[in-house]
Design a protein around this motif. Structure first.
Motif, PDB file in Angstrom:
ATOM      1  N   THR A  94      12.789 -21.354 -59.618  1.00 33.30           N
ATOM      2  CA  THR A  94      12.775 -21.283 -61.012  1.00 33.30           C
ATOM      3  C   THR A  94      11.283 -21.981 -61.329  1.00 33.30           C
ATOM      4  N   VAL A  95      10.455 -21.160 -62.405  1.00 34.06           N
ATOM      5  CA  VAL A  95       9.378 -21.717 -62.758  1.00 34.06           C
ATOM      6  C   VAL A  95       9.613 -21.623 -64.206  1.00 34.06           C
ATOM      7  N   GLN A 121       7.375  -8.618 -61.201  1.00 34.58           N
ATOM      8  CA  GLN A 121       6.015  -8.239 -61.152  1.00 34.58           C
ATOM      9  C   GLN A 121       5.502  -8.939 -60.052  1.00 34.58           C
ATOM     10  N   VAL A 148      10.171 -17.088 -58.917  1.00 29.90           N
ATOM     11  CA  VAL A 148       9.044 -16.675 -58.072  1.00 29.90           C
ATOM     12  C   VAL A 148       9.429 -17.012 -56.744  1.00 29.90           C
ATOM     13  N   VAL A 150       9.539 -17.244 -52.525  1.00 32.23           N
ATOM     14  CA  VAL A 150       8.838 -18.180 -51.886  1.00 32.23           C
ATOM     15  C   VAL A 150       9.263 -17.646 -50.285  1.00 32.23           C
ATOM     16  N   HIS A 155       7.908 -23.474 -48.113  1.00 33.03           N
ATOM     17  CA  HIS A 155       8.201 -24.108 -49.394  1.00 33.03           C
ATOM     18  C   HIS A 155       8.708 -25.442 -49.203  1.00 33.03           C
TER      19      HIS A 155
END
Ligand code: CO8
Length: 176
Positions: A94-95, A121, A148, A150, A155
């Motif tokens: 989660t961003v 995207q 996003v 990873v 990560h």
């Protein structure tokens, strides 16, 4: 959400509609089956780019008297939306998370959670989540999340030693 989106394609190896999805991590607060204080959500792949789960609202989840705590609800929505990147391939973190709380959610009810990918995207996956109490026409909460993708090994490399499953995970690839 940006205008120029990539074509969405379900990963050939992802769960089929109706199948249970693997947890993010056995200790994940949202979906980890071994998380002692977690929500232990069992997630099901849905049709298209959707994921579903049900969550009994228990007394330990209370915020205001007799109703769910907003943070617990946000966690559940985050985690269900956070499972959708797996429908496309690599997991995402989660961003961005946004939640609209529409109705109080009583202890004793079962929350129905559904997440859907709205677009992708590059590494960004845009999702929406909805919660209801049995009638999809009457949502009690809505959410949007951006995830996003990873490389999980990279990560979490610096942090995996803090996991309750460190010994297992450091011996191989974390089950993600
Ligand atoms: C294994 C999965 C477990 C999932 C558990 C359930 C969900 C969770 O609870 S995850 C836990 C909470 N989240 C986190 O800890 C994530 C913390 N953030 C990070 O580690 C980093 O920001 C990270 C790795 C996601 C991205 O960093 P990095 O790899 O350097 O990529 P970066 O170039 O900054 O961003 C990638 C794209 O995302 C966009 N982006 C980054 N942050 C945001 C944001 N907050 N909002 C919108 N877009 C964003 C960037 O603009 C970029 O877009 P573009 O492709 O257009 O350039």
């Amino acid at each position: 959400m940006p205008d120029e989106l990539d074509v969405l394609e379900r990963h050939p190896k992802t769960a089929k509609p109706g199948e249970v999805m693997r947890p993010h991590n056995l200790m994940c607060f949202g979906c980890g089956a071994e998380s002692p204080h977690g929500l232990q959500l069992e997630m099901y792949a849905g049709e298209g780019f959707t994921v579903e789960a049900k969550m009994p609202v228990e007394q330990w989840m209370e915020g205001g008297p007799g109703v769910i705590h907003g943070g617990i609800l946000s966690s559940a929505l985050d985690d269900v939306m956070g499972m959708t990147p797996r429908l496309l391939g690599p997991p995402g973190v989660t961003v961005h998370l946004q939640v609209d709380f529409l109705q109080p959610i009583p202890v004793g009810k079962t929350l129905h959670l559904r997440a859907e990918i709205l677009g992708r995207q590059r590494r960004k996956i845009y999702t929406e989540g909805v919660a209801h109490l049995g009638d999809p026409e009457r949502p009690v909460a809505r959410a949007n999340g951006v995830f996003v993708t990873v490389d999980v090994r990279e990560h979490f490399a610096e942090h995996v030693e803090n996991s309750a499953k460190a010994a297992e995970y450091m011996g191989g690839k974390p089950q993600l």
